[in-house]
Design a protein around this motif. Structure first.
Motif, PDB file in Angstrom:
ATOM      1  N   THR A 249      50.843  48.704  19.626  1.00  0.00           N
ATOM      2  CA  THR A 249      51.171  47.292  19.665  1.00  0.00           C
ATOM      3  C   THR A 249      50.877  46.749  21.065  1.00  0.00           C
ATOM      4  O   THR A 249      50.647  47.504  21.998  1.00  0.00           O
ATOM      5  CB  THR A 249      52.663  47.039  19.345  1.00  0.00           C
ATOM      6  N   PHE A 250      50.866  45.440  21.192  1.00  0.00           N
ATOM      7  CA  PHE A 250      50.950  44.788  22.480  1.00  0.00           C
ATOM      8  C   PHE A 250      52.413  44.846  22.927  1.00  0.00           C
ATOM      9  O   PHE A 250      53.308  44.961  22.091  1.00  0.00           O
ATOM     10  CB  PHE A 250      50.516  43.315  22.353  1.00  0.00           C
TER      11      PHE A 250
ATOM     12  N   TYR B 115      55.533  42.882  24.871  1.00  0.00           N
ATOM     13  CA  TYR B 115      55.971  41.535  25.265  1.00  0.00           C
ATOM     14  C   TYR B 115      56.499  41.576  26.699  1.00  0.00           C
ATOM     15  O   TYR B 115      57.342  42.397  27.048  1.00  0.00           O
ATOM     16  CB  TYR B 115      57.069  41.077  24.315  1.00  0.00           C
TER      17      TYR B 115
ATOM     18  N   MET C   6      61.138  58.753  23.137  1.00  0.00           N
ATOM     19  CA  MET C   6      61.641  57.445  23.592  1.00  0.00           C
ATOM     20  C   MET C   6      61.275  57.194  25.050  1.00  0.00           C
ATOM     21  O   MET C   6      60.823  56.099  25.422  1.00  0.00           O
ATOM     22  CB  MET C   6      63.162  57.419  23.408  1.00  0.00           C
TER      23      MET C   6
ATOM     24  N   ILE D 252      57.107  45.970  14.461  1.00  0.00           N
ATOM     25  CA  ILE D 252      57.600  47.162  15.149  1.00  0.00           C
ATOM     26  C   ILE D 252      58.076  46.769  16.549  1.00  0.00           C
ATOM     27  O   ILE D 252      57.754  45.691  17.038  1.00  0.00           O
ATOM     28  CB  ILE D 252      56.519  48.254  15.211  1.00  0.00           C
ATOM     29  N   PRO D 253      58.857  47.618  17.202  1.00  0.00           N
ATOM     30  CA  PRO D 253      59.398  47.278  18.520  1.00  0.00           C
ATOM     31  C   PRO D 253      58.284  46.979  19.530  1.00  0.00           C
ATOM     32  O   PRO D 253      57.334  47.749  19.656  1.00  0.00           O
ATOM     33  CB  PRO D 253      60.177  48.535  18.922  1.00  0.00           C
ATOM     34  N   MET D 254      58.419  45.849  20.219  1.00  0.00           N
ATOM     35  CA  MET D 254      57.423  45.411  21.199  1.00  0.00           C
ATOM     36  C   MET D 254      58.035  45.166  22.571  1.00  0.00           C
ATOM     37  O   MET D 254      57.371  44.616  23.452  1.00  0.00           O
ATOM     38  CB  MET D 254      56.755  44.118  20.712  1.00  0.00           C
ATOM     39  N   THR D 255      59.295  45.538  22.730  1.00  0.00           N
ATOM     40  CA  THR D 255      59.939  45.444  24.044  1.00  0.00           C
ATOM     41  C   THR D 255      60.661  46.754  24.306  1.00  0.00           C
ATOM     42  O   THR D 255      60.989  47.491  23.374  1.00  0.00           O
ATOM     43  CB  THR D 255      60.982  44.302  24.094  1.00  0.00           C
ATOM     44  N   ARG D 256      60.905  47.037  25.596  1.00  0.00           N
ATOM     45  CA  ARG D 256      61.633  48.264  25.940  1.00  0.00           C
ATOM     46  C   ARG D 256      62.994  48.303  25.255  1.00  0.00           C
ATOM     47  O   ARG D 256      63.440  49.340  24.770  1.00  0.00           O
ATOM     48  CB  ARG D 256      61.828  48.343  27.445  1.00  0.00           C
TER      49      ARG D 256
ATOM     50  N   ILE E  35      62.722  49.217  21.622  1.00  0.00           N
ATOM     51  CA  ILE E  35      62.390  50.644  21.491  1.00  0.00           C
ATOM     52  C   ILE E  35      63.648  51.495  21.634  1.00  0.00           C
ATOM     53  O   ILE E  35      63.901  52.398  20.835  1.00  0.00           O
ATOM     54  CB  ILE E  35      61.326  51.045  22.555  1.00  0.00           C
ATOM     55  N   ILE E  36      64.449  51.193  22.640  1.00  0.00           N
ATOM     56  CA  ILE E  36      65.647  52.013  22.881  1.00  0.00           C
ATOM     57  C   ILE E  36      66.644  51.872  21.741  1.00  0.00           C
ATOM     58  O   ILE E  36      67.211  52.867  21.277  1.00  0.00           O
ATOM     59  CB  ILE E  36      66.265  51.646  24.250  1.00  0.00           C
TER      60      ILE E  36
ATOM     61  N   HIS F 200      64.270  39.779  17.860  1.00  0.00           N
ATOM     62  CA  HIS F 200      63.251  40.829  17.720  1.00  0.00           C
ATOM     63  C   HIS F 200      63.895  42.210  17.562  1.00  0.00           C
ATOM     64  O   HIS F 200      63.416  43.046  16.778  1.00  0.00           O
ATOM     65  CB  HIS F 200      62.331  40.812  18.936  1.00  0.00           C
TER      66      HIS F 200
ATOM     67  N   PHE G  96      63.780  63.418  20.524  1.00  0.00           N
ATOM     68  CA  PHE G  96      63.881  61.959  20.536  1.00  0.00           C
ATOM     69  C   PHE G  96      63.837  61.421  21.966  1.00  0.00           C
ATOM     70  O   PHE G  96      63.225  60.383  22.219  1.00  0.00           O
ATOM     71  CB  PHE G  96      65.153  61.501  19.815  1.00  0.00           C
TER      72      PHE G  96
ATOM     73  N   CYS H  30      55.405  51.274  28.097  1.00  0.00           N
ATOM     74  CA  CYS H  30      55.605  49.845  28.356  1.00  0.00           C
ATOM     75  C   CYS H  30      55.311  49.544  29.823  1.00  0.00           C
ATOM     76  O   CYS H  30      54.688  48.523  30.148  1.00  0.00           O
ATOM     77  CB  CYS H  30      57.046  49.439  28.036  1.00  0.00           C
TER      78      CYS H  30
ATOM     79  N   PHE I  44      65.282  53.916  18.704  1.00  0.00           N
ATOM     80  CA  PHE I  44      65.350  55.373  18.858  1.00  0.00           C
ATOM     81  C   PHE I  44      66.795  55.870  18.864  1.00  0.00           C
ATOM     82  O   PHE I  44      67.098  56.914  18.291  1.00  0.00           O
ATOM     83  CB  PHE I  44      64.621  55.817  20.134  1.00  0.00           C
ATOM     84  N   CYS I  45      67.679  55.139  19.512  1.00  0.00           N
ATOM     85  CA  CYS I  45      69.067  55.601  19.561  1.00  0.00           C
ATOM     86  C   CYS I  45      69.716  55.491  18.188  1.00  0.00           C
ATOM     87  O   CYS I  45      70.559  56.322  17.829  1.00  0.00           O
ATOM     88  CB  CYS I  45      69.842  54.816  20.619  1.00  0.00           C
TER      89      CYS I  45
ATOM     90  N   LEU J 196      56.696  38.593  17.523  1.00  0.00           N
ATOM     91  CA  LEU J 196      57.989  39.268  17.680  1.00  0.00           C
ATOM     92  C   LEU J 196      58.849  39.205  16.414  1.00  0.00           C
ATOM     93  O   LEU J 196      59.675  40.089  16.188  1.00  0.00           O
ATOM     94  CB  LEU J 196      58.766  38.657  18.848  1.00  0.00           C
ATOM     95  N   HIS J 197      58.683  38.162  15.633  1.00  0.00           N
ATOM     96  CA  HIS J 197      59.498  38.040  14.412  1.00  0.00           C
ATOM     97  C   HIS J 197      58.657  38.216  13.151  1.00  0.00           C
ATOM     98  O   HIS J 197      59.155  38.690  12.141  1.00  0.00           O
ATOM     99  CB  HIS J 197      60.212  36.677  14.400  1.00  0.00           C
TER     100      HIS J 197
END
Lengths: 329, 329, 329, 329, 329, 329
Positions: free
Chosen positions: E318-319, E321, E289, F274-278, F281-282, F258, E285, E296, F285-286, A227-228
C-alpha cells in the motif's frame, strides 16, 4: 470552477490541430520530463491533453518560464503540429508558459462521456420513472438532484481515475447502463424486487464522488477515498440520504444498504460482506459484467484497425478477440 | 425405458399418503441401513422417494426378501404413514419386496421440473424464433430436435446430479432462463451479437446430457463425465452439430465453440480458456448469476416458514436473507 | 514454403560473421525502432535473427527503402560486424532492403533442435517399436506419419512460441524425452499400462501443432490456439485419429483421451479435469519434471561462464544453482 | 521391545479367525466406546487390530476388568467371529482383559510392508552398489547400517502415521521405490548427477524416523516431529552423517543438504526453499509422483471388487478410475 | 578486512560534497553503464555510494582505465558536484580509476545503523540483564560475544540485502527492537515465559549472518543462504550454541528451536512449521509488526517533504498516509 | 431484562451440583433431541447450561409439558446428578417444565468474564487516564459511558457468538487487553501517536455491540451484523460518536475512522481497506496476536490435565504445545 474571463484565450482541440502550421492554443500539461545532452543543454519531453485527446510534444531551448511549468498546469503554447511517417503525431513547441485560472476555459480541457449529456439525463429520468416504490423514488430524486450534494457531483463525476469511464459524466453513464441491464435481468425473476435492484444499481458507486478528486484537471484519490474506501463512503452517503426520506421503511433501508456494501461481490475485492439477497447478487453481477463488456470496447479502441486481437487487457486478464462480426453473408 | 405392464401396480404419491391407514404402493428406495439391537435382531432404516417427495421409513422384523432389497431398487411396500408430533413424518413398513422393470411406471417415481413441459417447449420455440442468423437457427433446431440425439436427451435431462435443477427437464429449464436473461442483457450493447449470445446460452450446458447418467432412477456421473469433463464433451457435441449444418461459417463456428469452452469463466472452475469475446463474457455471467438466484430459491425452500435466514448455502457460501419483501407498508 | 530460386542470395550465419570486414548477407528482422536526434534525423535500431543466433544492429541515414522495412521481414543487408569491448557485438548497417519470398532460403533463418533430426527420428521409431498394443501402435504410426497431417506438422513444429524448445523439431524433441522418461518410470509399477503411458506421452502436446503458427518466421498463437486452447484442440485431434484406427477399443480410447485432457495436472493450469488414472498421473508428472530440467538447461545457457547462479527463471520461479559438478576429487 | 515370555499366549491372526467357533486370542484394541441403553446397562463397541487386519467387535455385559481396558492396550479376548450377511464381519466378545508386556508377542500385532524384508534389503544393496561416488557411498552405508542409529530405525520405521505406507518397513519401501524411479529418470539427462539423485532419494525422508513415534503399537507424531518438522530434523540428521564421512566434499554436502530441505517442492508444503538444482527437482517430482501412484493403489484396495471408481482419495483430490485394464481383446 | 595504509586517500562523504568546486575523493561504484552517441563516442552513466548516501554521476570521454572499472569497485574520482534545478544532484567526473584494497578505508563506504553503536550495545546488555533463566542467559552471552562467532558477525551484520535495515549493525538494531517490543507484550500474559520470548526474539534472525554476504561492499546472498535458507541455517546455529551451554534443559531447547523455525509464521513465508506455542506466536507477530512499522519509516523517507502519501511500499502492499500528526490544536 | 420476582426459584450452579442426591434447580436448555426405541417410547437427550458450565442430561418418560419445552427455554428441573466412571457427568431428569420470565434470575444463567468486573472497570479507567489528547479522551468517555448507548452495551457485550470471549463482559475484556498491549508496543516508536493507538484499540470492535444479539440467553448475529458487517457498523458508531465531540479535529477523525475500518488487516478478512498508518498497523497486529494467545488459553482449557498437546484449534490452524513450562529447576 471559477468564472472564465471573456478575454480568455482561444483553444484549438488537439484532435483538430492543423498540420505544419504554427498555432497558438492552450492545453493541460500531463507529463513533463527534462532531458539533456552532453553539452549540458536541456530540452523538454512533454505530453499534452485536452477534452479531444492527447499528444506528445518536444521543446528545445526552453525559457526559464517554460522550465518552471509542471505537470498539472494548464499551459499556453505556440508551435507546430506534424505527423511524421516514422515518429507519428508530435507538437514541436516554440514557446510555453503556465496559465492562471480564469485565463482559460476548463471545459475545453476535460474529456466527457461520449454519450450526450442530454441523453444521459433522459435515460436517468426514465429509470426513476420506472420506480413504483415511493420511498425509493424519493431517495433517487434526492440522490440525483443536481441542485444539491451528492447529486451535483454524481451527475458529473468520472467513474474511475484512469481508463474505464475516466471522464466527466462517466459515473452517471456507468450507473445508467448497470441499472438498465440489472432491471432487465430482475424482471425475469418473480421473486426479485425490481425496484430495489434498479435503485441499488443506480446508487452502487455513489461513494466514488467522494473517493476521487472532483478536480477533473488533477484526477486522483482523495485521502478518504484511500483511507476509508469507496464502499464505506458510499454506504455512509446512502444511509444519510435515506435518513432524509420521510418514513423510509427500516427493512427496505437494511436491504438497500446491504446492496451498496456487498456490490464488489467478494471480500478480496473490498466488500466486507458478500451478497446475501437476490437483489444484491443481481446488482453485483450486472456491475461486473457491464464493466467487462466495457473493457472489451476499451481494448478494441486500443487496437489498430484490422487487428484480430486487442492489446492485453489487465481488467479482463486476457487479449480480446476482434474478428469481423461472426454473422453470415 | 421399457413398456409398462397394463396390470402394473397403483402408486400413491408420497406427498398424498393418507395418515394412519394401511396402504399398498411402490416407491424408489434411495437409502437402506440395517440396524440391530443387543438381541441380535435386525431392522431396517430406509428412505423412499418418488416424483412427489421423500419420506423416512422403518421396518421391524424384515423378511429375507426385504433384507435382500437394496438402495436403487423400486420396492413394493405395505404399511402405515403417520406424522408423530415428535418424530415427524414416517412410514412404518409391514411388508417390502423388490419390483422388476415392467411392474411399475417409472414416470411416477421421477421428479420433474416445476415448470410445465408445455411451457418449457413454448419458451424454447420463442427463443429459437428470435434467431435471425440462419445457420445458428438450423444449429439450434438440430440440437433441440427431440426425434434424435442429442435433442432427445437435451429435452429431458436434469441439470445436475443433485440439488439445483436435479430433476427431469431441469437442463432445459436452466438453459432457457440463462438464454432469456442473456439475450435481454445482450440487447443493451450495440457491439454484441445477440444471436450468438442466445444460441451459446441455450447450448452452453449440452455436455451434461452425456456427463450425467440418463437413468433418472440412478443419477450420477458417467465415466466420460468424470474423465473428459462436461466442457470437452459439450464442445465435441456442438462441433459435431455444426458440422451437420450446411455452410456454417468457419468464423461463426470458432466463436460458438469458444463460448462453450469458456463458459465456466475461470480455469479454476474447469474452463481451459477464459472468455475472450463479449458474447462469451455475457453467457458466462448470465449462467453464474442465474444459478445463484436459483440457489437463493433453493435455500429459501430449505428454510422453515417465517425464518429470516436460510440454511447455509454451499453454492453461495453464505446464508440467504429471507426477510419479508422490502416494500412499503 | 515455396521453392527457392537457385539464384538466391548467399547467407552468412550470424554466429559466423567475420569481424571488421564489410559483408552482404540476409537475415530475419525481428525488431525495428526508429530513433531520432534533435536535428530531426532518424536512424534505426534493429535486431536480426537467423538459425544460428541473434544480433543487435544500428543503421544511420537509412534510405526510404530501409525505413519501409518492418519487423517480420527478411532483409538483405550490407555492413560491418564488430565486437566492441564496451558495446558487445553489433552490426553497423550501410544498406538494407526487404526481400521477397523466393529470394532467400528460409531454412537458413529458422532455429532447429540442437539434436540432429536423424537422431530424433531414430528415437521415435524405437519408442513406437516398444508398443506391444496393436491399436496404440497404429494410432502412433498415423500420428507421426510425415506424409499426412497431423504427422507432417508434428515432426517439425516448435514446442513453444518462445523460450523452451521454441525451434523447429522442438515439439518432437520434447515429446520424445517425455515419453522416454515416462516409459522408464511406468516400468517400475506392475499396475501401470506402459504402452498407454508411452503413447499418451508421445501425443500429449499434439494440440500445439494447431495452436501455434506453423510459419516459423512469424511465431505466435493461432486464433483457435487462444480461443479453444491446446488441450481441447489436442483432444479433438487424438479423438479424430482414434476414429481412423479400425477396432480401437472404446475403453482404451476413453483412457487415452483422458491423458490428453488432464496432462496439465491442475485446473488452474488449463486441464478441465485432473489426472484420475495412474497413467495420466505419470504422463503429467514426467511432462512437468522434464520441462523443469530443461528450464535448468535454458537458465544455464543464459548465465555467463563461471557464474554460480543463473538469471531468474520465470518457469522455475527461482535462480538455478550452477556450481561445478558436485563430485569428488 | 522386551523379551517375550516363552509361555506367551497364542495369537490367531484376525484375517484367519474361524467363523462360528469360540476362540481365545489376543489383539491390539484401537477403539473403545462405552454405549448404554435406557436400562442403564453398558456395553462396549470396539475395534481390534493386528498385523493381518482389523475387525469390529461388540461386548455385552462387560466385567469391571473389561471396562477398565483402553484403546492402545493389548487385550486377551475370548469370543466368536461371524460374518452376517447384513452386518458384515464382527467379533462377539465374551471375555476381555488387558495384557501386560511380555505376555504377548508384539510382532504378531504390527502390520509390515507387503514386500518381503529380504527383497527390500536386496533392493537397497543393489541401489547402494550403483553409487560410484565414494563419499556418497559411505554416507549411505552409514545411514542404512542397522547396527546403529539412524539406520536401525530407518530399516523398520513406517512412512506415515496413517494410510500410505503406515506399516513396519514402510519408510524403507517408499525410499527404495523413489530412488529406483529417480535414478532411472536421472539417467536420461547428461547434465544430471545420477549418484546425487540416488543418494538424495534414498535419504529424503529420513527425518521421519524421529518425527513419528517408533512405538508401532501407538503410532503418532513426536513432539519434535510437530515442533521442528520432518524437513529440519531430516536435514540435521543428514548433516550429522555427512560430518562423520572423512573428506566429504563441502560442495557435495551443500547440494545434498539442499535436496533434503527442498524435497517437498513448495513452501506451502513445508520446504523452506524450493528446488534450485536439477537433482533436487528430480527427487521432489519422483517423490510426489510415486506417492500418487501409491495412492491409486490404496484407493483401489479401498474399493469393492468390480467397482469402476474408487472412494474419494484426499491425497489425489479425486476419485480414481478403476476400469478393467485398457488393453485389447 | 585488511589493514588500511596510513597513506590512504582522504574521503569526502557524498552527503557533504561541496557544490561547484572540483574535488578528489573515493566512493564505491555500484552501477556503471556505457552509453554512446551516433558518433560512436562512449560515455559513462554511474552511481556512487558511500556510508553517507548515493549520487548519480556522468563521465564523458572516459579513459581506458575508467572504462575498465566495474560496478563493485572502489574508485578514486576527480570532478565536480552540482545540484541543477532541473537535473537534481549529480557528479560530473573528470578522472576515474579503480583502487586496490589498502588504498582506502572501507569504513567510510559502508552505511551503518542510524542508531549509535554504543546505544545498541547498551540496549543489548540491558535486555540480557532482564533474563532470569540462567541457561538462556548463557546462551545469549555466547551468541552475542563479539570475540567469537557467531557473535562477531551478529554484532555487525545487516538485516537485509537491500532496503529495510540493509546497513552495518542493521541486524542487531532489528533484533533489539523486536526483543524490546516482544518482551513488553509478553509481560501482559501470565501464561507466557517472558525469558523465552526475549531470547527467541533476540536470536530469531541469527541465520542471516550466514545467509548474506559479510562483505558489506558486495551485499548479496551466500550459496547456503539460497540453497538452505535462513530458517534452517539459523536453527542449526542456535542448536549448536545450545549444545555449548552446560546443562541446557532439553525441554527448553525444544521450545527455543521451535521459535527460530516457526518465526516466519506461515509455510508460504518459509517456516516449515507454524507457531505452536504462545512464545512463538508473540515472537512472530512482533517481528512482522515491527518490520511493518519500519517500512512506514522507510516509505516516509522516500517521500518528498510535505507529501501526504508515500510512494507505494511493496512490503506493506500500500501507500502510507503521511498527514501531519493527528493531534489537536 | 425484567425484574426478578423475589419469590424466584433457587439456582444451584451446574459446577456445584451434588452427586447422587435429588435436587430441584433451573438451567438454560441449549439442546433438545427426542429419541425413541422400537417400542415407540420417546425420551429426551438434553444439554443444559448456566453461568458456571454445561452438562448433558437424559429424561425418560417425559410428560407432555417436558416434551413441549424447547432449546432456548429456561427450564425448572428435578433429578439427580452423577459422574459415572464410563459415561462421565450426566443429569438424570425426573421432572422438567418451561419457566416464564420473572420466575428466574438471568444472571445465574449467563457466563461472565473470568476477570472480575471491578477489575475490568479499573483497567478501563486507567487506560482512559493515559489519554492526553482531550478529544480522544472525550470520545472514549462517551463510548464507555454505561448510562447511555453504545457504552451500556459495550460494557456488557460478549466478544463473540461462540468460543473466544463468548461471555458477558467479554468484549470489554478483549478490548482492554488489546489496548494495553498496543499502547505498550506504540511506546517503543517515536513516530507513533500512542493516544491514537490506545483509543483505536479500545474501540476497534465496538461494532460487535450491534452485530451480535444482546440477549445473552440466545446468542447469535443480528440481521445488520450479517448484512452490513461489524466493520461498517463499528465505523458508523465511531463516526457518530466523533460527531458528538465538540471540535474534534477532522484529521484526527479521518485517522481514527481508518483504524476501525482497517483493523482486520486484510480484505479477505473483511476490512475493505488495509492499514495505511503506523497506528492502524499496530492496532491490527495487537488484535490478532492477542486473540491468538487467547486461543492458546482456550485450547489448553479444552485439553485434559497432563496432555502435551491441545485439541486442534481452528483459529490457530494447529495443535498447541502444552509441555510443562520450559524453565530450569
Amino acid at each position: 470552477m471559477s468564472a472564465i474571463d471573456p478575454a480568455a484565450e482561444v483553444q484549438i482541440p488537439i484532435a483538430e490541430l492543423p498540420e505544419g502550421r504554427e498555432v497558438v492554443t492552450y492545453v493541460l500539461c500531463v507529463e513533463k520530463e527534462v532531458a539533456t545532452d552532453r553539452n549540458g543543454k536541456s530540452y523538454l519531453r512533454l505530453k499534452f491533453r485536452d477534452a479531444s485527446g492527447e499528444i506528445k510534444a518536444i521543446h528545445f531551448d526552453p525559457s526559464e518560464e517554460a522550465l518552471a511549468a509542471a505537470a498539472g498546469d494548464v499551459v499556453k503554447i505556440g508551435g507546430t503540429y506534424s505527423v511524421h511517417a516514422q515518429y507519428g503525431p508530435q507538437f514541436q513547441v516554440r514557446r510555453l508558459r503556465r496559465m492562471e485560472e480564469g485565463e482559460y476555459d476548463p471545459a475545453t480541457l476535460i474529456a466527457v462521456s461520449p454519450v450526450p449529456v442530454v441523453e444521459l439525463h433522459e435515460r436517468l429520468a426514465k429509470l426513476i420513472d420506472r420506480l413504483t416504490d415511493p420511498h425509493l423514488r424519493v431517495l433517487l430524486e434526492f440522490a440525483t438532484d443536481g441542485a444539491r450534494q451528492p447529486g451535483a457531483d454524481f451527475l458529473i463525476a468520472p467513474a474511475a481515475v484512469r481508463n474505464h469511464h475516466a471522464y466527466r459524466h462517466g459515473l452517471l453513464e456507468h450507473s445508467l447502463i448497470v441499472a438498465e441491464v440489472a432491471a432487465g435481468v430482475a424482471a425475469n425473476f418473480a421473486t426479485v424486487n425490481v425496484d430495489l435492484v434498479l435503485a441499488g444499481a443506480l446508487l452502487h458507486d455513489i461513494g466514488k464522488t467522494q473517493s476521487y478528486s472532483t478536480d477533473m484537471l488533477a484526477p486522483g484519490f482523495t485521502d478518504a477515498g484511500r483511507l476509508h474506501g469507496e464502499i464505506v463512503i458510499g454506504h455512509d452517503m446512502v444511509a444519510g440520504l435515506i435518513a432524509e426520506v420521510p418514513g423510509f421503511p427500516a427493512e427496505l433501508a437494511t436491504q438497500m444498504r446491504h446492496i451498496i456494501i456487498s456490490h464488489h461481490g467478494e471480500k478480496e475485492k473490498g466488500s466486507p460482506v458478500i451478497p446475501m439477497t437476490r437483489e444484491a447478487i443481481i446488482v453485483h453481477f450486472c456491475d461486473d459484467m457491464t464493466a467487462r463488456v466495457g473493457a472489451c470496447d476499451d481494448a478494441e479502441r486500443a487496437a489498430a484497425d484490422g487487428d484480430r486481437w486487442s492489446p492485453f487487457s489487465r481488467m479482463l486478464e486476457t487479449f480480446v478477440y476482434l474478428a469481423p462480426p461472426a454473422t453470415d453473408d
